[in-house]
Motif scaffolding. Structure first.
Motif, PDB file in Angstrom:
ATOM      1  N   HIS A   1       5.337  17.133   3.327  1.00 36.16           N
ATOM      2  CA  HIS A   1       4.302  17.259   2.326  1.00 36.16           C
ATOM      3  C   HIS A   1       3.400  16.158   2.379  1.00 36.16           C
ATOM      4  CE1 HIS A   1       7.609  20.328   1.402  1.00 36.16           C
ATOM      5  NE2 HIS A   1       6.575  21.133   1.137  1.00 36.16           N
ATOM      6  N   GLU A   2       3.926  14.851   2.583  1.00 41.26           N
ATOM      7  CA  GLU A   2       2.892  13.858   2.662  1.00 41.26           C
ATOM      8  C   GLU A   2       3.526  12.822   3.721  1.00 41.26           C
ATOM      9  OE1 GLU A   2       1.365  10.403  -0.291  1.00 41.26           O
ATOM     10  OE2 GLU A   2       2.421  11.931  -1.083  1.00 41.26           O
ATOM     11  N   LEU A   3       2.732  11.998   4.458  1.00 44.72           N
ATOM     12  CA  LEU A   3       3.093  10.860   5.315  1.00 44.72           C
ATOM     13  C   LEU A   3       2.322   9.726   5.100  1.00 44.72           C
ATOM     14  CD1 LEU A   3       4.534  10.176   8.057  1.00 44.72           C
ATOM     15  CD2 LEU A   3       2.969  11.329   9.302  1.00 44.72           C
ATOM     16  N   ILE A   4       2.955   8.696   5.234  1.00 43.77           N
ATOM     17  CA  ILE A   4       2.361   7.370   5.168  1.00 43.77           C
ATOM     18  C   ILE A   4       2.772   6.711   6.279  1.00 43.77           C
ATOM     19  CG2 ILE A   4       2.066   5.143   3.776  1.00 43.77           C
ATOM     20  CD1 ILE A   4       2.582   7.094   1.163  1.00 43.77           C
ATOM     21  N   LEU A   5       2.259   6.098   7.197  1.00 46.35           N
ATOM     22  CA  LEU A   5       2.649   5.681   8.538  1.00 46.35           C
ATOM     23  C   LEU A   5       1.738   4.445   8.841  1.00 46.35           C
ATOM     24  CD1 LEU A   5       4.502   6.160  11.173  1.00 46.35           C
ATOM     25  CD2 LEU A   5       2.479   7.472  11.866  1.00 46.35           C
TER      26      LEU A   5
ATOM     27  N   GLN B   1       0.836  -1.190   0.142  1.00 41.84           N
ATOM     28  CA  GLN B   1       0.151   0.140   0.163  1.00 41.84           C
ATOM     29  C   GLN B   1       0.778   1.201   0.082  1.00 41.84           C
ATOM     30  OE1 GLN B   1      -3.511   0.282  -0.190  1.00 41.84           O
ATOM     31  NE2 GLN B   1      -2.689   2.173  -0.864  1.00 41.84           N
ATOM     32  N   PRO B   2       1.921   1.338   0.795  1.00 44.02           N
ATOM     33  CA  PRO B   2       2.724   2.424   0.759  1.00 44.02           C
ATOM     34  C   PRO B   2       3.341   2.826  -0.717  1.00 44.02           C
ATOM     35  CG  PRO B   2       3.338   1.304   2.829  1.00 44.02           C
ATOM     36  CD  PRO B   2       2.377   0.369   1.972  1.00 44.02           C
ATOM     37  N   LEU B   3       3.808   1.716  -1.274  1.00 41.32           N
ATOM     38  CA  LEU B   3       4.342   1.656  -2.669  1.00 41.32           C
ATOM     39  C   LEU B   3       3.520   2.178  -3.450  1.00 41.32           C
ATOM     40  CD1 LEU B   3       6.407  -1.477  -3.304  1.00 41.32           C
ATOM     41  CD2 LEU B   3       7.255   0.939  -3.455  1.00 41.32           C
TER      42      LEU B   3
ATOM     43  N   PHE C   1       7.343  11.284   3.834  1.00 41.24           N
ATOM     44  CA  PHE C   1       7.852  10.502   4.856  1.00 41.24           C
ATOM     45  C   PHE C   1       7.172   9.437   4.772  1.00 41.24           C
ATOM     46  CE2 PHE C   1       8.930  14.664   6.889  1.00 41.24           C
ATOM     47  CZ  PHE C   1      10.304  14.182   7.388  1.00 41.24           C
ATOM     48  N   VAL C   2       7.888   8.182   5.048  1.00 40.17           N
ATOM     49  CA  VAL C   2       7.228   6.709   5.058  1.00 40.17           C
ATOM     50  C   VAL C   2       7.898   6.213   6.270  1.00 40.17           C
ATOM     51  CG1 VAL C   2       7.011   4.439   3.911  1.00 40.17           C
ATOM     52  CG2 VAL C   2       6.964   6.532   2.717  1.00 40.17           C
ATOM     53  N   GLY C   3       6.864   5.585   7.037  1.00 37.72           N
ATOM     54  CA  GLY C   3       7.372   4.590   8.367  1.00 37.72           C
ATOM     55  C   GLY C   3       6.349   3.810   8.289  1.00 37.72           C
TER      56      GLY C   3
END
Length: 263
Positions: free
Chosen positions: A187-191, A59-61, A165-167
């Motif tokens: 500007h964008e975060l996926i956590l 999903q993050p990809l 940012f991706v975590g």
């Protein structure tokens, strides 16, 4: 065996099936890596590990590649660990849309070091992936809580105009620190949060949306601490926030929940 076996198992993965744009590209890449790496001692070839990690990355990809298609950016992979997400992204994202890719983790070993204790990361498989990547994987050995990390993130945002940012499965307050870094410079975060903080942890206020605060005791005293934790993290993010639960064959709820925020 190896990555060919992982690709075969992932054919039926519900997480990959929910990401139709990414799925065929990831499976093809794994098979290509198997042919390149099957006899290379630097490679990480355990099928079960790849199966789990790729499911968590799907999903993050999907989100990051779609976002980069619209606006180029630099990406920081916080708590990168073995770096599977960044390895995939470095081979799937066009270089003109992914300006820089940094893997932030304080557990990376120097090139010549030997693993002598648990909890450290031998990055030899990442260096192997760099030999064929479209965008270099930059190992950023630093503690995410250091003020110098926040300063560099601000510089990256100014340099590239957009910082993502991706975590993925970040434990305890590392998830909240990532929210803080995003609020300040991203500007964008996926956590994808993982473990909840324990009792006795201090209250967090600085860098959270609208003066929002989080206390470990409040999280632990809730009827469902994990749900309270993820809801608190989402509320602490600035921007337009959403959450998605991704079906996974290797994991049970609630650790398949992904949070996203866009400014």
């Amino acid at each position: 065996a190896g990555l060919w076996r992982a690709a075969a198992l992932l054919e039926e993965s519900p997480a990959l099936r929910s990401c139709p744009t990414v799925r065929p590209r990831v499976l093809e890449l794994l098979e290509r890596w198997h042919n390149l790496w099957w006899n290379d001692t630097r490679a990480m070839l355990v099928p079960q590990r790849w199966y789990k990690e790729v499911e968590e990355c799907a999903q993050p990809l999907e989100w990051v590649l779609s976002s980069l298609d619209q606006r180029p950016a630099a990406v920081v992979d916080v708590g990168a660990g073995k770096g599977i997400f960044s390895m995939l992204l470095s081979h799937l994202a066009p270089p003109d849309s992914l300006h820089q890719l940094l893997l932030l983790d304080d557990r990376f070993l120097p090139t010549s070091a030997v693993v002598r204790r648990r909890g450290v990361i031998d990055a030899k498989s990442l260096r192997l992936a760099n030999e064929t990547s479209l965008v270099p994987l930059e190992l950023w050995q630093a503690n995410a809580f250091d003020s110098a990390v926040a300063d560099r993130c601000a510089n990256l945002a100014g340099q590239h105009g957009r910082l993502v940012f991706v975590g993925i499965h970040l434990c305890d307050f590392l998830a909240l620190r990532t929210v803080e870094l995003f609020n300040r410079a991203g500007h964008e975060l996926i956590l994808a949060p993982c473990c909840v903080p324990g009792k006795g942890n201090s209250v967090w206020r600085s860098g959270l949306a609208d003066g929002f605060q989080i206390c470990g005791d409040d999280i632990q005293s809730a009827p469902f601490p994990q749900s309270r934790w993820t809801r608190s993290l989402l509320q602490a993010m600035e921007g337009s926030r959403s959450r998605v639960r991704v079906p996974m064959s290797h994991s049970l709820r609630p650790k398949n929940l992904f949070l996203r925020s866009l400014k």
